[in-house]
Design a protein around this motif. Sequence first.
Motif, short mmCIF file in Angstrom:
data_model
loop_
_atom_site.label_atom_id
_atom_site.label_comp_id
_atom_site.label_asym_id
_atom_site.label_seq_id
_atom_site.Cartn_x
_atom_site.Cartn_y
_atom_site.Cartn_z
N ILE A 160 0.84 -1.32 -0.03
CA ILE A 160 0.01 0.06 -0.13
C ILE A 160 0.75 1.32 -0.02
CG2 ILE A 160 -1.64 1.25 1.31
CD1 ILE A 160 -2.90 -1.34 2.24
N ARG A 161 1.95 1.14 0.86
CA ARG A 161 2.80 2.49 0.98
C ARG A 161 3.53 2.48 -0.34
NH1 ARG A 161 4.59 0.81 7.05
NH2 ARG A 161 2.79 1.77 7.94
N ALA B 94 -5.33 -4.56 11.98
CA ALA B 94 -5.05 -3.34 12.01
C ALA B 94 -5.86 -2.47 11.03
CB ALA B 94 -3.69 -3.05 11.73
N GLY B 95 -7.10 -2.65 11.15
CA GLY B 95 -8.19 -2.13 9.89
C GLY B 95 -8.03 -0.40 9.95
N SER B 96 -7.89 0.17 10.99
CA SER B 96 -7.77 1.52 11.08
C SER B 96 -6.56 2.15 10.23
CB SER B 96 -7.88 2.33 12.08
OG SER B 96 -6.81 2.01 13.40
N LEU B 97 -5.42 1.26 10.56
CA LEU B 97 -4.11 1.64 9.90
C LEU B 97 -4.11 1.32 8.58
CD1 LEU B 97 -1.83 0.55 13.03
CD2 LEU B 97 -2.67 2.53 12.63
N VAL B 98 -4.37 0.14 8.18
CA VAL B 98 -4.77 -0.24 6.93
C VAL B 98 -5.33 0.89 5.81
CG1 VAL B 98 -4.91 -1.94 5.19
CG2 VAL B 98 -4.02 -2.50 7.37
N MET B 99 -6.48 0.95 6.29
CA MET B 99 -7.68 1.80 5.39
C MET B 99 -7.01 3.36 5.51
SD MET B 99 -9.57 -0.30 4.45
CE MET B 99 -10.89 0.54 3.71
N ALA B 100 -6.35 3.89 6.49
CA ALA B 100 -5.97 5.02 6.40
C ALA B 100 -4.70 5.31 5.69
CB ALA B 100 -5.17 5.58 7.82
N GLU B 101 -3.85 4.19 5.60
CA GLU B 101 -2.68 4.28 4.64
C GLU B 101 -3.19 4.20 3.13
OE1 GLU B 101 0.34 4.47 4.68
OE2 GLU B 101 1.21 4.36 6.89
N ALA B 102 -4.27 3.37 2.91
CA ALA B 102 -4.73 3.26 1.73
C ALA B 102 -5.17 4.63 0.84
CB ALA B 102 -5.92 2.15 1.54
N GLY C 154 -3.83 6.94 -2.10
CA GLY C 154 -4.46 6.72 -3.22
C GLY C 154 -4.74 5.15 -3.84
N VAL C 155 -4.68 4.36 -2.94
CA VAL C 155 -4.77 2.97 -3.31
C VAL C 155 -6.17 2.41 -2.99
CG1 VAL C 155 -3.97 0.61 -2.36
CG2 VAL C 155 -2.39 2.33 -2.72
#
Length: 384
Positions: free
Chosen positions: A110-111, A127-135, A139-140
């Motif tokens: 994602i990064r 780590a749903g909040s972290l993964v979705m925030a990174e996406a 712009g993923v």
Amino acid sequence: MKRITILGSTGSIGQSTLDVISRNRSDYRAVALVAGRNINLLEDQITAFRPEVVAVADEKMAEKLATRVRGTKILFGPDGINQAAAHETADMVVSAIVGSAGLLPTLTAIRAGKDIGLANKEALVMAGSLVMAEAKRNGVRIIPVDSEHSAVYQCLEGRKKDEVRRIVLTASGGPFVNRAKDELDDITAEDALKHPNWSMGRKISIDSATLMNKGLEVIEACWLFDLSPDHVDVLIHPQSIVHSMVEFRDRTFLAQMSMPDMRAPIAYALSWPDRLDLPLQGLELEKLGQLTFKKPDYESFPCLTYAYEAIRQEGTVPAVLNAANEVAVHAFLDKAIGFNDIPAIIRKTVTGHAVILHPSLDDVLAADSWARLAAESSIKEILK
């Protein structure tokens, strides 16, 4: 041509993804493959698809593979896997590593700005909040590969979120769907691995039998579709034809239906927003007979309840739930504990955890490590 990285290429989802690619070589190319220790199958995949880079679990596996193949860069260990996940020529990464091991490579991809075909539900569970925030930050697009979430994704195409009343995830119920709790005491690993509809890996087959797989999918759905757990329901649907449904605020439903074959949601993730012409068995509706639905037996299969409790608490609780489940399932597969010990170990581990409500990635990983030690301690007590 879309260039694909597959994390977990030798697993069930990885093999199905390569099957889809092999049938559509003018549209897709596998440029990077990540596997664990099954280097015999990986060697065959390298020969068939000629990826630019592969990564394996450790240096010994990499050295052994290097004596067998030429022309493909071979990496190893966590750093090598992360390098493959971020491989510069890839457009999309299919995240299909089983369990918590898929979290860091998925975040790395994602990064690196790669769109994700997500089969590794544990990344969002932990780590749903972290993964979705990174996406969002990168712009993923995350396109689900799980058949249930793919079904919801398809039903929601072009719809507004405020039109949705709830989503309904369907579950086959696994091989013990009609058994009471006291009928599960003598279940063996061999019994639990006999899924009636789907061909899956060993760990996910046990999760299906306990309904933990559906619990993890509830947590995943909450993050993927930005819904509270009160708007995500589960129904047992033994035929595995309706893969999930969306109910809208006008009380109408949209459902996605197909034969149970993971190549369909995989192909949809790869080809979105288009669809591929797949040589799969189609539905013959006139031959289906009845399609039945019923509520889960939460008393006999408490893992589903535990998952709902975990997502309601949020923070590090889902990561602890997932880690305890992984340890307990492996112990059951090793015949160290019984089937009904799995939820008991999970429950004890989760209730003993000191929750961190807004965790960093380090907090999530620390909670995962703590939970594994706690679950292993519970298993030792059972074995005394």
